[in-house]
Design a protein around this motif. Structure first.
Motif, PDB file in Angstrom:
ATOM      1  N   LEU A   1       0.813  -1.215   0.000  1.00 48.39           N
ATOM      2  CA  LEU A   1       0.000   0.000   0.000  1.00 48.39           C
ATOM      3  C   LEU A   1       0.849   1.269   0.000  1.00 48.39           C
ATOM      4  O   LEU A   1       0.451   2.282  -0.583  1.00 48.39           O
ATOM      5  N   THR A   2       2.013   1.218   0.619  1.00 55.11           N
ATOM      6  CA  THR A   2       2.924   2.361   0.573  1.00 55.11           C
ATOM      7  C   THR A   2       3.373   2.620  -0.864  1.00 55.11           C
ATOM      8  O   THR A   2       3.275   3.747  -1.372  1.00 55.11           O
ATOM      9  N   ILE A   3       3.839   1.593  -1.525  1.00 57.91           N
ATOM     10  CA  ILE A   3       4.306   1.731  -2.916  1.00 57.91           C
ATOM     11  C   ILE A   3       3.138   2.087  -3.827  1.00 57.91           C
ATOM     12  O   ILE A   3       3.268   2.951  -4.703  1.00 57.91           O
ATOM     13  N   TYR A   4       2.004   1.454  -3.609  1.00 56.08           N
ATOM     14  CA  TYR A   4       0.815   1.761  -4.409  1.00 56.08           C
ATOM     15  C   TYR A   4       0.428   3.229  -4.262  1.00 56.08           C
ATOM     16  O   TYR A   4       0.127   3.905  -5.252  1.00 56.08           O
ATOM     17  N   GLY A   5       0.443   3.749  -3.038  1.00 54.49           N
ATOM     18  CA  GLY A   5       0.085   5.147  -2.810  1.00 54.49           C
ATOM     19  C   GLY A   5       1.043   6.111  -3.486  1.00 54.49           C
ATOM     20  O   GLY A   5       0.637   7.161  -3.989  1.00 54.49           O
ATOM     21  N   ILE A   6       2.305   5.765  -3.509  1.00 54.41           N
ATOM     22  CA  ILE A   6       3.290   6.613  -4.191  1.00 54.41           C
ATOM     23  C   ILE A   6       3.031   6.598  -5.694  1.00 54.41           C
ATOM     24  O   ILE A   6       3.040   7.647  -6.349  1.00 54.41           O
ATOM     25  N   ILE A   7       2.781   5.429  -6.246  1.00 55.12           N
ATOM     26  CA  ILE A   7       2.491   5.332  -7.682  1.00 55.12           C
ATOM     27  C   ILE A   7       1.191   6.059  -8.005  1.00 55.12           C
ATOM     28  O   ILE A   7       1.099   6.762  -9.019  1.00 55.12           O
ATOM     29  N   TRP A   8       0.176   5.909  -7.160  1.00 56.16           N
ATOM     30  CA  TRP A   8      -1.095   6.628  -7.352  1.00 56.16           C
ATOM     31  C   TRP A   8      -0.837   8.127  -7.433  1.00 56.16           C
ATOM     32  O   TRP A   8      -1.353   8.811  -8.317  1.00 56.16           O
ATOM     33  N   GLY A   9      -0.027   8.649  -6.516  1.00 54.85           N
ATOM     34  CA  GLY A   9       0.300  10.069  -6.529  1.00 54.85           C
ATOM     35  C   GLY A   9       1.003  10.488  -7.807  1.00 54.85           C
ATOM     36  O   GLY A   9       0.732  11.553  -8.366  1.00 54.85           O
ATOM     37  N   MET A  10       1.896   9.649  -8.303  1.00 58.06           N
ATOM     38  CA  MET A  10       2.615   9.971  -9.529  1.00 58.06           C
ATOM     39  C   MET A  10       1.700   9.947 -10.751  1.00 58.06           C
ATOM     40  O   MET A  10       1.810  10.803 -11.630  1.00 58.06           O
ATOM     41  N   VAL A  11       0.778   8.986 -10.790  1.00 61.24           N
ATOM     42  CA  VAL A  11      -0.172   8.913 -11.909  1.00 61.24           C
ATOM     43  C   VAL A  11      -1.087  10.134 -11.893  1.00 61.24           C
ATOM     44  O   VAL A  11      -1.246  10.824 -12.906  1.00 61.24           O
ATOM     45  N   VAL A  12      -1.695  10.401 -10.758  1.00 65.37           N
ATOM     46  CA  VAL A  12      -2.602  11.539 -10.636  1.00 65.37           C
ATOM     47  C   VAL A  12      -1.841  12.851 -10.868  1.00 65.37           C
ATOM     48  O   VAL A  12      -2.310  13.736 -11.579  1.00 65.37           O
ATOM     49  N   GLY A  13      -0.655  12.960 -10.294  1.00 65.78           N
ATOM     50  CA  GLY A  13       0.146  14.163 -10.466  1.00 65.78           C
ATOM     51  C   GLY A  13       0.521  14.423 -11.912  1.00 65.78           C
ATOM     52  O   GLY A  13       0.498  15.566 -12.379  1.00 65.78           O
ATOM     53  N   SER A  14       0.862  13.373 -12.649  1.00 63.61           N
ATOM     54  CA  SER A  14       1.244  13.572 -14.050  1.00 63.61           C
ATOM     55  C   SER A  14       0.063  14.058 -14.884  1.00 63.61           C
ATOM     56  O   SER A  14       0.218  14.914 -15.754  1.00 63.61           O
ATOM     57  N   ILE A  15      -1.124  13.551 -14.601  1.00 57.67           N
ATOM     58  CA  ILE A  15      -2.311  13.982 -15.340  1.00 57.67           C
ATOM     59  C   ILE A  15      -2.656  15.429 -14.998  1.00 57.67           C
ATOM     60  O   ILE A  15      -2.917  16.248 -15.885  1.00 57.67           O
ATOM     61  N   ILE A  16      -2.630  15.750 -13.729  1.00 57.47           N
ATOM     62  CA  ILE A  16      -2.923  17.130 -13.327  1.00 57.47           C
ATOM     63  C   ILE A  16      -1.831  18.068 -13.834  1.00 57.47           C
ATOM     64  O   ILE A  16      -2.110  19.174 -14.304  1.00 57.47           O
ATOM     65  N   GLY A  17      -0.577  17.625 -13.776  1.00 55.70           N
ATOM     66  CA  GLY A  17       0.532  18.444 -14.249  1.00 55.70           C
ATOM     67  C   GLY A  17       0.424  18.811 -15.719  1.00 55.70           C
ATOM     68  O   GLY A  17       0.884  19.879 -16.130  1.00 55.70           O
ATOM     69  N   MET A  18      -0.170  17.949 -16.510  1.00 52.91           N
ATOM     70  CA  MET A  18      -0.353  18.260 -17.932  1.00 52.91           C
ATOM     71  C   MET A  18      -1.212  19.506 -18.125  1.00 52.91           C
ATOM     72  O   MET A  18      -1.097  20.197 -19.129  1.00 52.91           O
ATOM     73  N   MET A  19      -2.075  19.787 -17.156  1.00 55.91           N
ATOM     74  CA  MET A  19      -2.948  20.956 -17.252  1.00 55.91           C
ATOM     75  C   MET A  19      -2.267  22.228 -16.730  1.00 55.91           C
ATOM     76  O   MET A  19      -2.761  23.320 -16.946  1.00 55.91           O
ATOM     77  N   TYR A  20      -1.158  22.063 -16.019  1.00 56.06           N
ATOM     78  CA  TYR A  20      -0.487  23.202 -15.397  1.00 56.06           C
ATOM     79  C   TYR A  20       0.909  23.373 -15.988  1.00 56.06           C
ATOM     80  O   TYR A  20       1.902  23.055 -15.365  1.00 56.06           O
ATOM     81  N   LYS A  21       0.972  23.911 -17.179  1.00 59.46           N
ATOM     82  CA  LYS A  21       2.260  24.160 -17.798  1.00 59.46           C
ATOM     83  C   LYS A  21       2.771  25.513 -17.325  1.00 59.46           C
ATOM     84  O   LYS A  21       2.009  26.437 -17.089  1.00 59.46           O
ATOM     85  N   LYS A  22       4.081  25.621 -17.207  1.00 63.01           N
ATOM     86  CA  LYS A  22       4.687  26.883 -16.785  1.00 63.01           C
ATOM     87  C   LYS A  22       4.395  27.964 -17.806  1.00 63.01           C
ATOM     88  O   LYS A  22       4.416  27.738 -19.003  1.00 63.01           O
TER      89      LYS A  22
END
Length: 140
Positions: A113-134
């Motif tokens: 669950l620790t590793i899963y939560g980190i991967i979940w954060g990276m997946v969600v973060g990458s999708i949200i990050g695509m919307m927030y370009k510098k």
């Protein structure tokens, strides 16, 4: 009021989080752990609540990213880096505490669950990050 960019990011990442959770939590971890630990899994729960809480978690994640995203690179890479940091912050050592505090909570599951939560954060973060370009001088 948040921008439409924010809400589109929440919808896209929320959909991805629900698919990811269905595959990992609902199928893989069910077979590996939850089926053998009925005290950990509420089989009478309404799946609608799981779906809704994933969208709420993503909205909170996106809100926090919205506040700090200028500290990261733009786009998917910056969002993934934020997700890595947030995933570590939220999941380690929280799941290890679950193992130490709750009777029958498997040590292996704590790490999964620790590793899963980190991967979940990276997946969600990458999708949200695509919307927030510098912003650059040309697109301000």
């Amino acid at each position: 009021m948040k921008s439409s960019k924010f809400w589109i990011a929440v919808l896209a990442a929320g959909f991805a989080a629900n698919v990811f959770d269905f595959i990992v939590q609902g199928n893989l971890l069910w077979k590996m752990f939850y089926a053998n630990l009925p005290a950990l899994y509420n089989q009478t729960g309404n799946p609608l609540w799981l779906t809704l809480t994933d969208f709420i978690a993503v909205a909170v994640f996106a809100w926090f990213y919205d506040v700090v995203y200028k500290s990261f690179e733009g786009g998917m890479k910056g969002g993934m880096k934020f997700g890595l940091y947030a995933g570590i912050f939220l999941n380690f050592p929280a799941w290890l505490f679950a193992h130490f505090l709750f009777n029958g909570f498997p040590y292996g599951l704590a790490w999964v669950l620790t590793i899963y939560g980190i991967i979940w954060g990276m997946v969600v973060g990458s999708i949200i990050g695509m919307m927030y370009k510098k912003e650059t001088a040309t697109n301000k």
